[in-house]
Design a protein around this motif. Structure first.
Motif, short mmCIF file in Angstrom:
data_model
loop_
_atom_site.label_atom_id
_atom_site.label_comp_id
_atom_site.label_asym_id
_atom_site.label_seq_id
_atom_site.Cartn_x
_atom_site.Cartn_y
_atom_site.Cartn_z
N UNK A 1 6.83 -7.47 -3.91
CA UNK A 1 7.71 -6.91 -2.94
C UNK A 1 8.65 -7.92 -2.32
N UNK A 2 9.83 -7.74 -1.76
CA UNK A 2 10.42 -8.49 -1.02
C UNK A 2 10.16 -8.84 0.54
N UNK A 3 9.54 -7.79 0.89
CA UNK A 3 9.06 -7.87 2.44
C UNK A 3 7.60 -6.97 2.64
N UNK A 4 6.84 -7.58 3.14
CA UNK A 4 5.51 -7.14 3.45
C UNK A 4 5.59 -6.42 4.92
N UNK A 5 5.04 -5.46 5.13
CA UNK A 5 5.28 -4.44 6.22
C UNK A 5 3.89 -4.35 6.78
N UNK A 6 3.62 -4.49 8.15
CA UNK A 6 2.08 -4.05 8.74
C UNK A 6 1.74 -2.79 8.46
N UNK A 7 0.63 -2.60 8.33
CA UNK A 7 -0.21 -1.40 7.86
C UNK A 7 0.28 -0.36 9.11
N UNK A 8 0.84 0.95 8.56
CA UNK A 8 1.39 1.77 9.40
C UNK A 8 2.96 1.74 9.88
N UNK A 9 3.57 0.46 9.24
CA UNK A 9 4.71 0.50 9.86
C UNK A 9 5.90 1.20 8.88
N UNK A 10 5.68 1.49 7.71
CA UNK A 10 6.35 2.00 6.61
C UNK A 10 6.32 3.68 7.19
N UNK A 11 7.81 4.24 6.95
CA UNK A 11 7.64 5.69 7.25
C UNK A 11 7.01 6.47 6.19
N UNK A 12 5.85 7.10 6.54
CA UNK A 12 5.28 7.84 5.49
C UNK A 12 6.06 8.69 4.61
N UNK A 13 7.26 9.04 5.41
CA UNK A 13 8.05 10.21 4.43
C UNK A 13 9.15 9.29 3.56
N UNK A 14 9.04 7.92 3.70
CA UNK A 14 9.62 6.98 2.84
C UNK A 14 9.08 6.50 1.74
N UNK A 15 7.82 6.48 1.82
CA UNK A 15 6.84 5.99 0.86
C UNK A 15 6.94 6.76 -0.48
N UNK A 16 7.51 5.86 -1.39
CA UNK A 16 7.46 6.58 -2.77
C UNK A 16 6.18 6.56 -3.62
N UNK A 17 5.86 5.32 -3.66
CA UNK A 17 4.37 5.11 -4.46
C UNK A 17 3.18 4.87 -3.39
N UNK A 18 2.36 5.89 -3.32
CA UNK A 18 1.30 5.72 -2.43
C UNK A 18 0.24 4.43 -2.80
#
Length: 228
Positions: free
Chosen positions: A192-209
């Motif tokens: 990945x090019x950017x590592x987000x903190x846990x919970x930072x990614x919008x669940x609606x935007x996550x493509x691969x769980x």
């Protein structure tokens, strides 16, 4: 929650053994996991079976893995382009085996593995050499060919953003084969090019769980926001 973040690409592919089957994400250069492929070249496993859309471009990435002599067989849809000289040379010299699969069939076979299906019936290839030796049947007046699922020991994919739990967000067309390959492999490694903190990614935007991803490694940090 399990922290799946590794700090080095070499560690992420260190257990890839000789003879392993590996799925490589990417549609040409778009979405190809270059950093993981470079690490795999350094690791130098032998007699790999690769499942990919194409057989490499130029001299880097997937093509470099072929050039290093790591690959015994490739299963793909588009083995030849104007810059596929490494594959061309290996194939003409009988140094690599090719299984040609129509692109839609390639996708369906990978999806079948990820969904746990025993196979798929497709009309593509019926009556051609691609159907030789395969089961066929008529369904509603149309002829179909039985194609078996494609599974892998490892999937190496690229995503724009991920978190330490393995959730992934892709960038536009770079998504391509990543999501279905992640579902069809025993171990999925995502660069990945950017590592987000846990919970930072919008669940609606996550493509691969994250349930489909076992390892995440950061290969580049980007300061610009993700375009939608």
């Amino acid at each position: 929650m399990i922290n799946k973040n590794l700090h080095a690409t070499d560690a992420a592919v260190a257990d890839v053994q000789d003879g392993a089957t590996i799925m490589i994400g990417g549609f040409g250069p778009a979405g190809q996991p270059y950093a993981l492929l470079e690490a795999l070249v350094r690791h130098r496993p032998r007699n790999l079976t690769l499942i990919s859309n194409n057989a490499g471009n130029g001299d880097s990435g997937l093509a470099a893995l072929l050039k290093a002599g790591c690959v015994g067989k490739i299963i793909c849809s588009f083995p030849r382009q104007t810059d596929s000289w490494i594959f061309d040379d290996l194939y003409r010299r009988g140094r690599i085996e090719l299984e040609l699969v129509p692109q839609g069939t390639l996708v369906a076979r990978i999806q079948a593995a990820g969904c746990g299906y025993g196979g798929i019936y497709t009309p593509t290839g019926f009556g051609t050499e691609l159907a030789a030796g395969k089961e066929t049947r008529e369904i509603n007046g149309r002829q179909y060919v039985l194609e078996m699922p494609l599974r892998a020991d490892f999937a190496l994919i690229e995503a724009e953003r991920g978190d330490s739990w393995g959730n992934l967000v892709y960038r536009k067309a770079a998504r391509n084969f990543g999501p279905i390959m992640a579902m069809a492999a025993a171990c999925t490694v995502a660069e990945v090019h950017f590592l987000a903190s846990p919970g930072e990614l919008d669940p609606e935007a996550v493509v691969t769980p994250g349930i489909f991803v076992q390892r995440v490694v950061v290969t580049d940090h980007r300061t610009t926001p993700l375009l939608t």
